[in-house]
Design a protein around this motif. Structure first.
Motif, PDB file in Angstrom:
ATOM      1  N   GLY A 143      -6.601   2.750   2.291  1.00 29.93           N
ATOM      2  CA  GLY A 143      -7.041   3.412   1.064  1.00 29.93           C
ATOM      3  C   GLY A 143      -6.111   4.520   0.587  1.00 29.93           C
TER       4      GLY A 143
ATOM      5  N   LYS B 254      -1.013   2.350  -0.299  1.00 22.33           N
ATOM      6  CA  LYS B 254       0.209   1.617   0.069  1.00 22.33           C
ATOM      7  C   LYS B 254       0.388   0.350  -0.795  1.00 22.33           C
ATOM      8  N   SER B 255      -0.678  -0.448  -0.884  1.00 26.77           N
ATOM      9  CA  SER B 255      -0.576  -1.691  -1.673  1.00 26.77           C
ATOM     10  C   SER B 255      -0.407  -1.383  -3.151  1.00 26.77           C
ATOM     11  N   THR B 256      -1.087  -0.346  -3.597  1.00 28.21           N
ATOM     12  CA  THR B 256      -0.987   0.052  -5.007  1.00 28.21           C
ATOM     13  C   THR B 256       0.464   0.388  -5.361  1.00 28.21           C
TER      14      THR B 256
END
Ligand code: ADP
Length: 264
Positions: free
Chosen positions: A46, A49-51
């Motif tokens: 949350g 990182k992926s964002t």
């Protein structure tokens, strides 16, 4: 001194903030990605990182309500600019996802399909073989190229997805937890493969696995999140440095706690 001093910087994020609706998910990230290196993104779930990863090939454009602020440059060209063709960008900055997602087509077509869409005019058999070789999968599938990609094991499917990505001849490969659905042996195969791929490509990998980050990457970015007044979480970059420094002698206490497993 900048941790990337002397490197050839291929991708750069400056003052990068990302919102989902009104919620600020990631704030003010500055990051440099050197060419032909592997950069790992680590941090608790949350923290964005992926964002951030998705910003590098504009995958966030496809998410309703997602808004990206700041600048990302690729070869000094600003790619956050809407005039930049995102589809073309994604052929230069490819992506491999958490769950292997081959097309429900033959092994051969999994590779040929994307290449054809991207206008590949050369010898397709050659491209299929070369891409499967680059993904260290050729020997296992060369006699069954007409079989469905979905009939392969999870680890093979993920290597097929990597082959499909390299067939488009990108410069950068973004990997979002590419081994989280794989067994330890397939995981090691992907990690070995990354070392070969980095001779030709630049790789950013999001990983939950600290050993994987320390084994595979040259640079590591540690992200964390803090609670916001609205009850949400806001991610930020704590520290970016060579992987050796992040794991052996980080500047920030939070980084030391995280990499040693003492975190929260
Ligand atoms: P990480 O990869 O570090 O686990 P993410 O980038 O997935 O973090 O998520 C960062 C924050 O953004 C989280 O608070 C998450 O709930 C939020 N978020 C991620 N994707 C979406 C989305 N599609 N819509 C709304 N919020 C999202």
């Amino acid at each position: 001194m900048s941790p990337t001093a002397g490197e050839n910087i291929l991708l750069k994020a400056e003052a990068l903030s990302v919102y989902y609706g009104n919620a600020l998910a990631v704030k003010d990230v500055y990051l440099e990605v050197p060419k032909n290196k592997i950069v790992a993104f680590i941090g608790p779930s949350g923290c964005g990182k992926s964002t951030i990863l998705r910003c590098f090939n504009r995958m966030n454009d496809l998410i309703n309500g997602c808004r990206v602020q700041g600048r990302i440059t690729f070869h000094d060209q600003e790619i956050t600019d809407r005039r930049v063709d995102a589809v073309e960008l994604r052929s230069r900055i490819g992506m491999v996802f958490q769950k292997p997602n081959p097309f429900p087509k033959s092994i051969y077509e999994n590779i040929a399909y994307g290449a054809r869409i991207n206008g590949y005019q050369g010898d397709m058999d050659e491209l299929v073989e070369k891409s499967l070789r680059q993904a260290a999968l050729w020997d296992e599938v060369k006699d069954k190229l007409k079989d469905s990609g979905l009939a392969l094991s999870g680890g093979q499917q993920q290597r097929l997805c990597i082959a499909r990505t390299v067939a488009v001849q990108p410069e950068v490969i973004l990997m979002d937890e590419p081994c989280s659905a794989l067994d330890p042996i397939s995981t090691l195969a992907i990690e070995e493969l990354m070392q070969t791929l980095k001779q030709q490509y630049t790789i950013i990998i999001v990983t939950h696995n600290m050993q994987q980050a320390s084994r595979t990457s040259d640079y590591t970015a540690f992200f964390n999140a803090r609670a916001t007044e609205g009850g949400g979480k806001m991610g930020y970059l704590v520290e970016f440095d060579t992987t050796e420094k992040i794991f052996d002698s980080p500047d920030q206490e939070a980084t030391a706690d995280y990499v040693s497993g003492r975190f929260g």
